[in-house]
Structures are given as structure tokens and as C-alpha cells.
Motif scaffolding. Structure first.
Motif, PDB file in Angstrom:
ATOM      1  N   ASP A  23       0.628  -1.129   0.104  1.00 43.03           N
ATOM      2  CA  ASP A  23      -0.089   0.088  -0.013  1.00 43.03           C
ATOM      3  C   ASP A  23       1.028   1.176   0.150  1.00 43.03           C
ATOM      4  N   ARG A  24       1.917   1.396   0.654  1.00 40.08           N
ATOM      5  CA  ARG A  24       2.802   2.388   0.771  1.00 40.08           C
ATOM      6  C   ARG A  24       3.585   2.689  -0.541  1.00 40.08           C
ATOM      7  N   ILE A  25       3.977   1.648  -1.071  1.00 47.64           N
ATOM      8  CA  ILE A  25       4.623   1.666  -2.314  1.00 47.64           C
ATOM      9  C   ILE A  25       3.618   2.254  -3.263  1.00 47.64           C
ATOM     10  N   ALA A  26       2.496   1.774  -3.364  1.00 42.79           N
ATOM     11  CA  ALA A  26       1.644   2.177  -4.286  1.00 42.79           C
ATOM     12  C   ALA A  26       1.047   3.945  -4.198  1.00 42.79           C
ATOM     13  N   ARG A  27       0.953   4.268  -2.988  1.00 46.18           N
ATOM     14  CA  ARG A  27       0.610   5.542  -2.788  1.00 46.18           C
ATOM     15  C   ARG A  27       1.706   6.424  -2.861  1.00 46.18           C
ATOM     16  N   GLY A  28       2.772   5.802  -2.645  1.00 44.77           N
ATOM     17  CA  GLY A  28       4.181   6.740  -2.802  1.00 44.77           C
ATOM     18  C   GLY A  28       4.296   6.869  -4.541  1.00 44.77           C
ATOM     19  N   GLN A  29       4.003   5.809  -5.053  1.00 45.24           N
ATOM     20  CA  GLN A  29       4.316   6.136  -6.636  1.00 45.24           C
ATOM     21  C   GLN A  29       3.084   7.134  -7.263  1.00 45.24           C
ATOM     22  N   ARG A  30       2.075   6.967  -6.655  1.00 45.79           N
ATOM     23  CA  ARG A  30       1.282   8.144  -6.951  1.00 45.79           C
ATOM     24  C   ARG A  30       1.719   9.563  -6.637  1.00 45.79           C
ATOM     25  N   PHE A  31       2.087   9.413  -5.594  1.00 45.76           N
ATOM     26  CA  PHE A  31       2.710  11.062  -5.070  1.00 45.76           C
ATOM     27  C   PHE A  31       3.931  11.586  -5.969  1.00 45.76           C
ATOM     28  N   ARG A  32       4.750  10.465  -6.570  1.00 44.13           N
ATOM     29  CA  ARG A  32       5.577  10.775  -7.226  1.00 44.13           C
ATOM     30  C   ARG A  32       5.467  11.542  -8.568  1.00 44.13           C
ATOM     31  N   THR A  33       4.264  11.293  -9.056  1.00 42.74           N
ATOM     32  CA  THR A  33       3.781  11.939 -10.371  1.00 42.74           C
ATOM     33  C   THR A  33       2.454  13.246 -10.007  1.00 42.74           C
ATOM     34  N   GLU A  34       1.946  12.971  -8.958  1.00 38.58           N
ATOM     35  CA  GLU A  34       0.890  13.908  -8.846  1.00 38.58           C
ATOM     36  C   GLU A  34       1.328  15.235  -8.229  1.00 38.58           C
ATOM     37  N   LEU A  35       2.341  15.300  -7.539  1.00 42.76           N
ATOM     38  CA  LEU A  35       2.705  16.592  -6.955  1.00 42.76           C
ATOM     39  C   LEU A  35       3.577  17.481  -7.732  1.00 42.76           C
ATOM     40  N   SER A  36       3.173  18.524  -7.883  1.00 40.01           N
ATOM     41  CA  SER A  36       3.916  19.348  -8.989  1.00 40.01           C
ATOM     42  C   SER A  36       5.369  20.156  -8.623  1.00 40.01           C
ATOM     43  N   PHE A  37       5.544  20.256  -7.349  1.00 39.80           N
ATOM     44  CA  PHE A  37       6.711  20.832  -6.711  1.00 39.80           C
ATOM     45  C   PHE A  37       7.905  20.031  -6.937  1.00 39.80           C
ATOM     46  N   GLU A  39      13.943  19.012  -5.896  1.00 40.84           N
ATOM     47  CA  GLU A  39      15.041  18.272  -6.151  1.00 40.84           C
ATOM     48  C   GLU A  39      16.155  19.118  -6.789  1.00 40.84           C
ATOM     49  N   ALA A  40      15.813  20.099  -7.594  1.00 41.13           N
ATOM     50  CA  ALA A  40      16.959  21.008  -8.059  1.00 41.13           C
ATOM     51  C   ALA A  40      17.649  21.844  -6.976  1.00 41.13           C
ATOM     52  N   ARG A  41      16.873  22.220  -5.830  1.00 38.49           N
ATOM     53  CA  ARG A  41      17.397  22.900  -4.803  1.00 38.49           C
ATOM     54  C   ARG A  41      18.475  22.292  -3.892  1.00 38.49           C
ATOM     55  N   TYR A  42      17.739  21.092  -3.467  1.00 37.84           N
ATOM     56  CA  TYR A  42      18.408  20.288  -2.240  1.00 37.84           C
ATOM     57  C   TYR A  42      19.062  19.077  -2.794  1.00 37.84           C
ATOM     58  N   GLY A  43      18.848  18.638  -3.899  1.00 35.80           N
ATOM     59  CA  GLY A  43      19.673  17.454  -4.424  1.00 35.80           C
ATOM     60  C   GLY A  43      19.134  15.967  -3.835  1.00 35.80           C
ATOM     61  N   VAL A  44      17.954  16.053  -3.054  1.00 34.99           N
ATOM     62  CA  VAL A  44      17.485  14.791  -2.654  1.00 34.99           C
ATOM     63  C   VAL A  44      16.398  14.306  -3.307  1.00 34.99           C
ATOM     64  N   PRO A  45      16.503  12.903  -3.734  1.00 37.94           N
ATOM     65  CA  PRO A  45      15.339  12.513  -4.795  1.00 37.94           C
ATOM     66  C   PRO A  45      14.052  12.330  -4.074  1.00 37.94           C
ATOM     67  N   ARG A  46      13.048  12.580  -4.771  1.00 35.87           N
ATOM     68  CA  ARG A  46      11.610  12.546  -4.298  1.00 35.87           C
ATOM     69  C   ARG A  46      11.352  11.411  -3.527  1.00 35.87           C
ATOM     70  N   GLU A  47      11.669  10.188  -4.094  1.00 37.41           N
ATOM     71  CA  GLU A  47      11.435   8.848  -3.576  1.00 37.41           C
ATOM     72  C   GLU A  47      11.814   8.948  -2.044  1.00 37.41           C
ATOM     73  N   ILE A  48      13.006   9.373  -1.705  1.00 37.50           N
ATOM     74  CA  ILE A  48      13.613   9.346  -0.374  1.00 37.50           C
ATOM     75  C   ILE A  48      12.674  10.310   0.634  1.00 37.50           C
ATOM     76  N   LEU A  49      12.222  11.484  -0.090  1.00 38.67           N
ATOM     77  CA  LEU A  49      11.309  12.360   0.749  1.00 38.67           C
ATOM     78  C   LEU A  49       9.839  11.739   0.806  1.00 38.67           C
ATOM     79  N   ILE A  50       9.258  11.057  -0.101  1.00 41.07           N
ATOM     80  CA  ILE A  50       8.092  10.509   0.157  1.00 41.07           C
ATOM     81  C   ILE A  50       8.072   9.453   1.104  1.00 41.07           C
ATOM     82  N   ALA A  51       9.035   8.792   1.232  1.00 41.32           N
ATOM     83  CA  ALA A  51       9.464   7.494   2.227  1.00 41.32           C
ATOM     84  C   ALA A  51       9.410   7.986   3.626  1.00 41.32           C
TER      85      ALA A  51
END
Length: 423
Positions: A106-120, A125-137
Motif C-alpha cells: 500500500d505504501r509503495i503504491a501510494r508513494g508512486q502516485r505522489f511521485r507524479t501527482e505533486l507538481s513541486f 530536487e533541483a534546490r536540495y539534491g534529494v530524490p523525491r522517493e526518499i522524501l516520500i518515504a
């Protein structure tokens, strides 16, 4: 003398002489004493004494008397917070169970949706260099994607922890930080809700983290880690970046170890992949290392012992631990992030184990001490010192020195310690 003139002169003589005092040249101007600490009456004399002492410390720390008077009025200790702070779980959850619960479908599926749904994401990623997947986790682990932020009054929680005394200096510092937030007007006390330990918002920042690291990513002029996803996740990225996150480098790799490998090297040296390759360590997926990962110092861990998966931890793993200094937590965040990004499950599964009781853990520590291997205080916490002592004992007995305490190791230790005591 006219009676009215006498009264005026008498009043002037009784006035505070410092009111119109002009110091001589070169003499310092007298400083007004701080306002007295208010009388606190919570029904707990010890708490009231602590509160009066804290009031003076907070004044010296720059918190205004009006804020202190308002926020400390009627304050009482929270017995639930103090109980939770003292609690030692009767059974320790095996790391495999913890990871399986954290890296759920469930967490994997929801996280994958947030990877693409959130526009910011591109801006963060450009400012801080941290991948979105780490932040979503992290977001998933800390607050179930913002749904569970905690409902404890942070001011009361920090006051309770400070009074409890186990971590007084830390808790008082966090309480002063919370009062500074309130005094600045950035957030009202009613908004400062969080976990029993004072972590707040969607990404569970302590008050001091908020002051030093929270950012306004959505441009509304507020650092709102409670209501703004952009602010909360950008703030988490800022914390990791300040903690040394390296752009373009991974966080860890699952590895396969050769037969007869010396497990006493776990939790030891930090060396590049070439050094580990010379000792037979290879990536479990059979792929080659990227140039950046190959050059990075890596530490080997086998969190479930020789019966479970092994990892080479890269520097970004330790940046995640700036958030929560736990190997299990950082592994859960990284593995969840990998799965959200489309990675396959681990090559080697986590073993299924029976949890160890508190008495089991303490008896193993006592046995190690009796046998001459110092694990530190027998407190039931299987930390670095206990694992190092266990490795040394295992190695001296010709066992696999993985430092992993399971039911069989507890049994062996207790039998040997009993036999040694009978001699």
C-alpha cells in the motif's frame, strides 16, 4: 515648613533612588533585575519548582516574560508522556518484521502516485539534491503521508520531559525553541501539536529543527509544516541536505557475501567498493557499481545476522539517520524509496523470527559481562556495544561473528555463563 511641601519631600526620599540615578563617568549603568518567576501551582511541587527554575532560564535565553507568563500559566505535567519516555518494550520487534511492515504494498503504491501527482518535485530536487522517493518515504514513515501528525501539546510534552529529568537539557532546549516559535508569531500554540516526544507536522520536526531548517516552499510567507505539503517536504529535504546528502550518490546496496566471510567486519570499516570486492563482496543483483557509488566509502551491515540480507551503507544512509539515528529506520526509508522508484524486492529475504523478551535481552547482556565481554549497562537495549561484545564472544568460540542476538545465542550465552559460575 509647609505640610504639603514636607509630604512631597518625604515621598521623594522614599522613591526608588535608581529611578533617576545617573552613573558617574566610566561606571556601568545598573541593570534592572529580571522579573520574578511567577508562582506556579500544578499540584506537583517538584514540577512547580522545575517550572520556576525554567522560567529564569528561558528569560536568559531571550523568551519574553509575557510569552512565558501566558504559556506556562496552568501548565501541568503529562503523566502519559513521562510513562512513554520510560517505557521499555517487553518484546523487541525483529528487524525483518519492522521492514516488512514499513515497505508495504500500500505504501509503495501510494508513494508512486505522489511521485507524479505533486507538481513541486522538480524545484525541491533541483534546490536540495534529494530524490523525491526518499522524501516520500520519510513522509510515509513519519506521518502516513501527513494523515497522522500527533495530537500532543508540544509545550506540555517538552515541559513534562524536562521535569522527568532523563533528558532535561535537551527537552528544555526544545521547549525554549517551541516558545520562540510562538513568540515570533509563526505558529500559535494550538498549532504546535505532535508526537509525545515533541515531533511536529507532516515530516515530524522538533521545534529546534523548525527554527533552523523549515522553509517556505509554496511562497505564501509561512513555514507551514502542518498544512503545506510543499513546505513540509522541502523542509525535510533541507534537513537531509544540511546533514550531508550527496547528489548523484545512492544510499546503500544489497550485497552477497562469500562462504566463510568474516562477519566481524560488519559495522566496522568504511571503505570503497573495490576494498570490499577484494574480500568477495559483490552486489546482490549482479550489476556493476556506478562510478559515484564505487568511489564512496561504504560500511557493511548484516542487520538480521548471517541469516538475512547484507548491505553496504553509503554516506547518504547516514544522512537519513540525521532524521532518526536508527539503522532499521534508515534501511526502511531507503528500501521503501527504492521500491517506489521501481526497484525489485531484495534478493535475500528477511528471516522470520520470534521476538526476544526484555528478560532474554538483559540475561544475554549479563551473561556477556560474566564471560568477560563488556556490553555496557544491562538495559535490554541491543545497541552497538552489545553487538560488539557479542561478536567478540562469537569469534572467540568459533561461531559466525555476526553480532546478531537471537534465541539460540541467548540460550548459548546463558548456558555458558551458568557453567562458568558453577566452577
Amino acid at each position: 515648613m509647609d505640610r504639603r511641601s514636607f509630604i512631597v519631600l518625604l515621598a521623594a526620599g522614599c522613591a526608588d533612588p535608581s529611578a533617576n540615578f545617573v552613573p558617574a563617568a566610566g561606571q556601568p549603568t545598573p541593570q534592572a533585575p529580571p522579573p520574578p518567576a511567577p508562582t506556579v501551582s500544578s499540584g506537583d511541587a517538584g514540577f512547580d519548582a522545575w517550572a520556576r527554575d525554567f522560567y529564569r532560564k528561558a528569560l536568559q535565553g531571550g523568551i519574553g516574560a509575557p510569552v512565558l507568563d501566558r504559556e506556562l500559566a496552568g501548565l501541568t505535567p503529562n503523566p502519559r508522556v513521562m510513562s512513554l519516555d520510560s517505557a521499555q518494550p517487553e518484546f523487541s520487534r525483529p528487524i525483518g518484521d519492522y521492514i516488512r511492515g514499513a515497505v508495504s504494498d500500500d505504501r509503495i503504491a501510494r508513494g508512486q502516485r505522489f511521485r507524479t501527482e505533486l507538481s513541486f518535485w522538480p524545484q525541491i530536487e533541483a534546490r536540495y539534491g534529494v530524490p523525491r522517493e526518499i522524501l516520500i518515504a520519510i513522509w510515509a514513515m513519519e506521518s502516513a503521508f501527513g494523515a497522522v501528525q500527533g495530537d500532543f501539546d508540544v509545550v506540555r510534552s517538552m515541559a513534562s520531559l524536562a521535569y522527568h529529568g532523563r533528558r532535561r537539557a535537551w527537552a528544555e532546549g526544545e521547549l525554549i525553541a517551541a516558545l520562540r516559535i510562538i513568540g515570533s508569531g509563526e505558529a500559535a500554540r494550538a498549532q504546535l501539536k505532535g508526537s509525545w516526544a515533541g515531533a511536529m507536522g507532516q515530516t515530524q520536526f522538533l521545534p529546534s529543527n523548525y527554527l533552523s531548517t523549515a522553509v517556505d516552499a509554496d511562497g505564501d510567507g509561512k513555514r507551514d509544516i502542518w498544512g503545506s505539503r510543499a513546505d513540509a517536504l522541502a523542509s525535510a529535504a533541507n534537513l537531509l541536505a544540511k546533514g550531508g546528502w550527496a547528489r548523484g550518490v545512492g544510499w546503500a546496496q544489497e550485497v552477497a557475501l562469500p562462504p566463510g566471510f568474516d562477519y566481524s567486519l560488519t559495522e566496522g570499516p568504511r571503505e570503497p567498493s573495490g576494498w570490499w570486492s577484494e574480500r568477495g563482496v559483490r552486489r546482490a543483483d549482479g550489476r556493476s557499481w556506478s562510478a559515484a557509488d564505487a568511489a564512496a566509502p561504504a560500511q557493511l551491515v548484516a542487520p538480521a545476522g548471517a541469516g538475512g540480507p547484507a548491505f553496504l551503507l553509503l554516506p547518504n544512509h547516514f544522512s537519513i539517520r540525521k532524521y532518526n539515528n536508527s539503522t532499521a529506520y534508515a534501511l526502511a526509508v531507503g528500501l521503501l524509496a527504492d521500491r517506489m522508484a521501481g526497484a525489485a524486492p531484495l534478493v535475500r529475504s528477511w528471516p522470520t523470527e520470534t521476538p526476544l523478551s526484555l528478560s532474554d535481552r538483559i540475561s544475554a547482556q549479563v551473561a556477556l559481562t560474566k564471560l568477560g565481554f563488556n556490553p555496557g549497562e544491562p538495559d535490554g537495549v541491543v545497541g552497538v556495544n552489545t553487538r560488539q561484545a557479542l561478536r567478540a564472544w562469537q569469534k572467540s568460540r568459533g561461531l559466525t561473528a555476526d553480532g546478531y542476538l537471537n534465541a539460540e545465542m541467548v540460550r548459548r550465552l546463558n548456558v555458558e555463563a551458568d557453567q562458568a559460575g558453577a566452577i
